[in-house]
Scaffold this motif. Structure first.
Motif, PDB file in Angstrom:
ATOM      1  N   ASP A 174      69.080 -33.514 -34.124  1.00 49.47           N
ATOM      2  CA  ASP A 174      70.459 -33.913 -33.872  1.00 49.47           C
ATOM      3  C   ASP A 174      71.312 -32.695 -33.500  1.00 49.47           C
ATOM      4  O   ASP A 174      72.132 -32.749 -32.570  1.00 49.47           O
ATOM      5  CB  ASP A 174      71.035 -34.604 -35.109  1.00 49.47           C
ATOM      6  N   THR A 175      71.089 -31.590 -34.209  1.00 46.92           N
ATOM      7  CA  THR A 175      71.839 -30.364 -33.932  1.00 46.92           C
ATOM      8  C   THR A 175      71.523 -29.832 -32.536  1.00 46.92           C
ATOM      9  O   THR A 175      72.389 -29.251 -31.868  1.00 46.92           O
ATOM     10  CB  THR A 175      71.510 -29.288 -34.987  1.00 46.92           C
ATOM     11  N   LEU A 176      70.285 -30.040 -32.088  1.00 38.97           N
ATOM     12  CA  LEU A 176      69.900 -29.612 -30.746  1.00 38.97           C
ATOM     13  C   LEU A 176      70.646 -30.377 -29.659  1.00 38.97           C
ATOM     14  O   LEU A 176      70.698 -29.946 -28.511  1.00 38.97           O
ATOM     15  CB  LEU A 176      68.392 -29.810 -30.552  1.00 38.97           C
ATOM     16  N   GLY A 177      71.191 -31.548 -30.035  1.00 39.30           N
ATOM     17  CA  GLY A 177      71.917 -32.346 -29.051  1.00 39.30           C
ATOM     18  C   GLY A 177      71.064 -33.414 -28.397  1.00 39.30           C
ATOM     19  O   GLY A 177      71.295 -33.780 -27.242  1.00 39.30           O
ATOM     20  N   TYR A 178      70.062 -33.924 -29.141  1.00 38.20           N
ATOM     21  CA  TYR A 178      69.185 -34.966 -28.616  1.00 38.20           C
ATOM     22  C   TYR A 178      69.252 -36.214 -29.484  1.00 38.20           C
ATOM     23  O   TYR A 178      69.347 -36.127 -30.712  1.00 38.20           O
ATOM     24  CB  TYR A 178      67.731 -34.471 -28.559  1.00 38.20           C
ATOM     25  N   ASP A 179      69.219 -37.361 -28.816  1.00 40.16           N
ATOM     26  CA  ASP A 179      69.166 -38.638 -29.509  1.00 40.16           C
ATOM     27  C   ASP A 179      67.723 -39.122 -29.581  1.00 40.16           C
ATOM     28  O   ASP A 179      66.954 -38.960 -28.621  1.00 40.16           O
ATOM     29  CB  ASP A 179      70.004 -39.695 -28.782  1.00 40.16           C
ATOM     30  N   VAL A 180      67.347 -39.723 -30.704  1.00 40.31           N
ATOM     31  CA  VAL A 180      66.015 -40.301 -30.864  1.00 40.31           C
ATOM     32  C   VAL A 180      66.024 -41.688 -30.225  1.00 40.31           C
ATOM     33  O   VAL A 180      66.606 -42.631 -30.758  1.00 40.31           O
ATOM     34  CB  VAL A 180      65.612 -40.388 -32.344  1.00 40.31           C
ATOM     35  N   VAL A 181      65.384 -41.804 -29.067  1.00 47.08           N
ATOM     36  CA  VAL A 181      65.305 -43.085 -28.354  1.00 47.08           C
ATOM     37  C   VAL A 181      64.240 -43.973 -28.974  1.00 47.08           C
ATOM     38  O   VAL A 181      64.401 -45.189 -29.084  1.00 47.08           O
ATOM     39  CB  VAL A 181      65.002 -42.851 -26.859  1.00 47.08           C
ATOM     40  N   ASP A 182      63.152 -43.366 -29.405  1.00 47.78           N
ATOM     41  CA  ASP A 182      62.039 -44.126 -29.985  1.00 47.78           C
ATOM     42  C   ASP A 182      61.275 -43.208 -30.933  1.00 47.78           C
ATOM     43  O   ASP A 182      61.282 -41.974 -30.785  1.00 47.78           O
ATOM     44  CB  ASP A 182      61.109 -44.628 -28.870  1.00 47.78           C
ATOM     45  N   ALA A 183      60.632 -43.812 -31.928  1.00 51.65           N
ATOM     46  CA  ALA A 183      59.793 -43.067 -32.864  1.00 51.65           C
ATOM     47  C   ALA A 183      58.622 -43.949 -33.264  1.00 51.65           C
ATOM     48  O   ALA A 183      58.764 -45.174 -33.372  1.00 51.65           O
ATOM     49  CB  ALA A 183      60.590 -42.649 -34.096  1.00 51.65           C
ATOM     50  N   TRP A 184      57.458 -43.350 -33.450  1.00 54.13           N
ATOM     51  CA  TRP A 184      56.271 -44.118 -33.826  1.00 54.13           C
ATOM     52  C   TRP A 184      55.450 -43.333 -34.848  1.00 54.13           C
ATOM     53  O   TRP A 184      55.349 -42.114 -34.790  1.00 54.13           O
ATOM     54  CB  TRP A 184      55.415 -44.440 -32.598  1.00 54.13           C
ATOM     55  N   GLN A 185      54.884 -44.061 -35.788  1.00 56.23           N
ATOM     56  CA  GLN A 185      54.036 -43.439 -36.799  1.00 56.23           C
ATOM     57  C   GLN A 185      52.575 -43.672 -36.460  1.00 56.23           C
ATOM     58  O   GLN A 185      52.171 -44.785 -36.111  1.00 56.23           O
ATOM     59  CB  GLN A 185      54.323 -44.001 -38.186  1.00 56.23           C
ATOM     60  N   ILE A 186      51.784 -42.604 -36.529  1.00 57.23           N
ATOM     61  CA  ILE A 186      50.329 -42.711 -36.340  1.00 57.23           C
ATOM     62  C   ILE A 186      49.738 -42.969 -37.721  1.00 57.23           C
ATOM     63  O   ILE A 186      49.566 -42.048 -38.524  1.00 57.23           O
ATOM     64  CB  ILE A 186      49.767 -41.434 -35.705  1.00 57.23           C
ATOM     65  N   GLN A 187      49.456 -44.227 -37.996  1.00 56.69           N
ATOM     66  CA  GLN A 187      49.215 -44.685 -39.363  1.00 56.69           C
ATOM     67  C   GLN A 187      48.087 -43.944 -40.070  1.00 56.69           C
ATOM     68  O   GLN A 187      48.200 -43.589 -41.241  1.00 56.69           O
ATOM     69  CB  GLN A 187      48.919 -46.188 -39.356  1.00 56.69           C
ATOM     70  N   TYR A 188      46.985 -43.706 -39.374  1.00 58.25           N
ATOM     71  CA  TYR A 188      45.808 -43.163 -40.063  1.00 58.25           C
ATOM     72  C   TYR A 188      45.702 -41.641 -39.967  1.00 58.25           C
ATOM     73  O   TYR A 188      44.805 -41.039 -40.567  1.00 58.25           O
ATOM     74  CB  TYR A 188      44.520 -43.780 -39.485  1.00 58.25           C
ATOM     75  N   LEU A 189      46.610 -40.990 -39.240  1.00 57.40           N
ATOM     76  CA  LEU A 189      46.539 -39.545 -39.072  1.00 57.40           C
ATOM     77  C   LEU A 189      47.392 -38.882 -40.162  1.00 57.40           C
ATOM     78  O   LEU A 189      48.554 -38.551 -39.968  1.00 57.40           O
ATOM     79  CB  LEU A 189      47.021 -39.143 -37.681  1.00 57.40           C
ATOM     80  N   THR A 190      46.814 -38.734 -41.329  1.00 66.61           N
ATOM     81  CA  THR A 190      47.495 -38.114 -42.457  1.00 66.61           C
ATOM     82  C   THR A 190      46.658 -36.951 -42.974  1.00 66.61           C
ATOM     83  O   THR A 190      45.449 -36.885 -42.737  1.00 66.61           O
ATOM     84  CB  THR A 190      47.710 -39.118 -43.597  1.00 66.61           C
ATOM     85  N   HIS A 191      47.312 -36.042 -43.684  1.00 63.64           N
ATOM     86  CA  HIS A 191      46.608 -34.896 -44.247  1.00 63.64           C
ATOM     87  C   HIS A 191      47.061 -34.658 -45.679  1.00 63.64           C
ATOM     88  O   HIS A 191      48.258 -34.691 -45.976  1.00 63.64           O
ATOM     89  CB  HIS A 191      46.881 -33.628 -43.419  1.00 63.64           C
ATOM     90  N   ALA A 192      46.098 -34.419 -46.547  1.00 64.09           N
ATOM     91  CA  ALA A 192      46.378 -34.003 -47.917  1.00 64.09           C
ATOM     92  C   ALA A 192      45.885 -32.575 -48.084  1.00 64.09           C
ATOM     93  O   ALA A 192      44.895 -32.177 -47.467  1.00 64.09           O
ATOM     94  CB  ALA A 192      45.678 -34.921 -48.913  1.00 64.09           C
ATOM     95  N   ILE A 193      46.581 -31.795 -48.884  1.00 61.38           N
ATOM     96  CA  ILE A 193      46.163 -30.420 -49.153  1.00 61.38           C
ATOM     97  C   ILE A 193      45.154 -30.451 -50.291  1.00 61.38           C
ATOM     98  O   ILE A 193      45.492 -30.803 -51.424  1.00 61.38           O
ATOM     99  CB  ILE A 193      47.375 -29.539 -49.521  1.00 61.38           C
ATOM    100  N   ALA A 194      43.914 -30.095 -49.962  1.00 62.04           N
ATOM    101  CA  ALA A 194      42.830 -30.222 -50.938  1.00 62.04           C
ATOM    102  C   ALA A 194      43.102 -29.434 -52.210  1.00 62.04           C
ATOM    103  O   ALA A 194      42.744 -29.855 -53.306  1.00 62.04           O
ATOM    104  CB  ALA A 194      41.516 -29.762 -50.302  1.00 62.04           C
TER     105      ALA A 194
END
Length: 263
Positions: free
Chosen positions: A225-245
């Motif tokens: 937002d500070t950069l001056g950009y609006d979020v037109v769309d957003a999507w979550q990649i459901q299975y691409l997650t990471h845990a710190i072992a």
């Protein structure tokens, strides 16, 4: 015989965490260690390992997979095609930051019309050298160019960052400020976010350990937002997650993509 497997796994967590902290186990995709910033993560890389992406040894890591269209690429392709069509017969300058050896150009060109796109890759010197050589070998050097100095890239209409932000060694707003001009559109993909404080870890990639940033979600959205950009769309990649072992208590990251338009 009946036994509680979940209880056994829970009891084993402290041992697994302790072993992971030592970086003794060669792993791909998993994260180990928790650090406050990029430099601290770099300093923690084992002496016997390749440190970071700025090495010739990392050029071939995951190369075959990255040159293919993967399901998380389709939102990016959807928005790129809309942008290209909106420009009609005009040329579009696209800067692919962190674009490896031009893997996205190679993957997307099989399914999209890129004939009116000047596709430039900003990367580290080893990737730039390998990418330029491959482009010349394959006869696409007129369509795919490379640069290792972001300030010397051509003025971009679209900035594409697919998988870059986790490995970026500076704040994203600072990176954007070093461009010749702010692009009209920014497309981000595979951005690692969490609800807690921003943390860094180390990811194993072939022979290398790579500092890996998981950003605080709210702070990152405020940056955009500070950069001056609006979020037109957003999507979550459901299975691409990471845990710190080594720090399972931190939970798993989420992977997100964003279509941003200059306000």
């Amino acid at each position: 015989m009946h036994f509680n497997a979940s209880k056994i796994k829970k009891m084993a967590l402290p041992f697994q965490s302790a072993v992971a902290k030592l970086h003794m186990i060669a792993r791909r995709g998993e994260l180990t260690g928790k650090y406050p910033d990029f430099d601290s993560a770099m300093a923690a890389i084992p002496k016997w390992a390749v440190a970071g992406y700025n090495n010739e040894e990392t050029v071939e890591v995951g190369l075959e997979k990255m040159c293919k269209v993967i399901d998380w690429d389709y939102p990016v392709m959807f928005w790129l095609e809309r942008e290209f069509l909106s420009r009609g017969d005009e040329w579009t300058n696209l800067l692919d930051a962190g674009g490896h050896i031009g893997t996205k150009y190679r993957a997307f060109s099989r399914l999209m019309n890129l004939s009116k796109v000047r596709w430039e890759v900003y990367e580290l010197p080893p990737m730039v050298k390998a990418g330029a050589e491959m482009a010349e070998r394959d006869g696409i050097q007129e369509k795919l160019s490379f640069c290792s100095d972001v300030a010397k890239t051509r003025k971009a209409d679209i900035l594409l960052c697919s998988g870059l932000l986790q490995y970026l060694d500076e704040p994203f707003p600072k990176f954007v400020s070093r461009l010749p001009a702010r692009p009209d559109v920014i497309i981000l993909n595979k951005v690692a976010l969490r609800d807690g404080k921003t943390i860094y870890s180390l990811q194993r990639g072939g022979p290398a350990y790579l500092p890996y940033q998981i950003r605080e979600r709210g702070a990152f959205l405020r940056e955009l937002d500070t950069l001056g950009y609006d979020v037109v769309d957003a999507w979550q990649i459901q299975y691409l997650t990471h845990a710190i072992a080594s720090h399972p208590e931190e939970g798993c990251s989420e992977s997100w993509g964003f279509m941003l338009r200059k306000r």
